[in-house]
Scaffold this active site. Structure first.
Site, short mmCIF file in Angstrom:
data_model
loop_
_atom_site.label_atom_id
_atom_site.label_comp_id
_atom_site.label_asym_id
_atom_site.label_seq_id
_atom_site.Cartn_x
_atom_site.Cartn_y
_atom_site.Cartn_z
N ASN A 45 0.70 -1.34 -0.04
CA ASN A 45 -0.03 0.02 0.14
C ASN A 45 0.99 1.31 -0.06
O ASN A 45 1.84 1.24 0.62
CB ASN A 45 -0.88 0.03 1.23
N GLU A 47 0.47 5.30 0.57
CA GLU A 47 -0.44 6.27 1.08
C GLU A 47 0.06 7.58 0.63
O GLU A 47 1.09 7.69 0.08
CB GLU A 47 -0.68 6.22 2.34
N CYS A 56 -3.87 0.65 -2.68
CA CYS A 56 -3.89 -0.79 -1.86
C CYS A 56 -2.78 -1.42 -2.60
O CYS A 56 -2.36 -1.30 -3.71
CB CYS A 56 -5.24 -1.33 -1.91
N GLU A 58 -3.04 -4.60 -3.27
CA GLU A 58 -3.60 -5.56 -4.45
C GLU A 58 -3.51 -4.89 -5.49
O GLU A 58 -3.13 -5.39 -6.45
CB GLU A 58 -4.96 -6.04 -3.81
N CYS A 87 -10.09 -5.10 0.05
CA CYS A 87 -11.24 -4.15 0.10
C CYS A 87 -12.20 -4.35 -1.19
O CYS A 87 -11.68 -4.97 -2.13
CB CYS A 87 -10.99 -2.59 0.31
N CYS A 90 -10.37 -3.31 -4.35
CA CYS A 90 -9.54 -3.86 -5.13
C CYS A 90 -10.23 -5.61 -5.67
O CYS A 90 -9.82 -5.98 -6.84
CB CYS A 90 -8.51 -4.54 -3.87
N1 THU Z 1 -5.07 -1.55 2.44
C1 THU Z 1 -4.71 -2.31 1.26
O1 THU Z 1 -3.60 -1.93 0.78
N2 THU Z 1 -5.38 -3.27 0.93
C2 THU Z 1 -6.75 -3.55 1.28
O2 THU Z 1 -7.49 -4.33 0.69
C3 THU Z 1 -7.57 -2.85 2.29
C4 THU Z 1 -6.57 -1.42 2.88
C5 THU Z 1 -4.43 -0.32 2.84
C6 THU Z 1 -5.02 0.94 2.44
C7 THU Z 1 -4.46 2.11 3.51
O3 THU Z 1 -3.15 2.28 3.12
C8 THU Z 1 -4.60 1.01 4.72
O4 THU Z 1 -4.56 -0.31 4.34
C9 THU Z 1 -5.57 1.41 5.56
O5 THU Z 1 -6.83 1.56 5.15
#
Ligand code: THU
Length: 130
Positions: A45, A47, A56, A58, A87, A90
């Site tokens: 991920n 940010e 994300c 994925e 999520c 994704c």
């Molecule tokens: N996140 C992912 O990388 N994958 C997911 O399927 C759910 C959320 C990350 C996004 C963000 O950087 C952190 O998790 C918190 O939501």
């Protein structure tokens, strides 16, 4: 996927998690996809100070694979605290390229064995397609 492929995919997702850029949530995620040709592409991920721009793990992984020309996938491994599933956004992105996909969820913090094995169809039944 063979057991060896599954193990390699989990290891790749765990390693990718170390590159997560998650200074806002402190929730680090690593992902790895296995292509039909046997290659592994990883993602974490990423940010952003403008939170909505976060990508994300994925999507980072599958976008890398697609950008390298791959369109067919055998599996996805995900490593996070608590072995969270992908999520909704994704799931839909994965569904663009996969009729179905084995998904392995791994609890990275506890260094536990595989937490859960599921599939994209189980996580996203009746998905939208154009
Ligand atoms: N996140 C992912 O990388 N994958 C997911 O399927 C759910 C959320 C990350 C996004 C963000 O950087 C952190 O998790 C918190 O939501």
């Amino acid at each position: 996927m063979t057991h060896e492929q599954e193990d390699n995919l989990i290891d790749a997702a765990l390693a990718a998690r170390k590159d997560a850029h998650a200074p806002y949530s402190n929730f680090e995620v690593g992902a790895a996809v296995l292509t039909a040709s046997g290659e592994i592409f990883v993602g974490c991920n990423i940010e952003n100070a403008s939170f909505g721009l976060t990508n994300c793990a994925e999507r980072t992984a599958i976008f890398s694979a697609v950008a390298a020309g791959h369109r067919s996938f055998l599996g996805l491994a995900l490593a996070s605290a608590g072995a969270v599933p992908p999520c909704g956004a994704c799931r839909q992105v994965l569904a663009e390229f996969c009729e179905d996909l084995p998904i392995m969820l791994y609890d990275a913090t506890e260094n536990k064995p595989l937490q859960r094995k599921t599939t994209l169809v189980e996580l996203l039944p009746d998905r939208f397609s154009a």
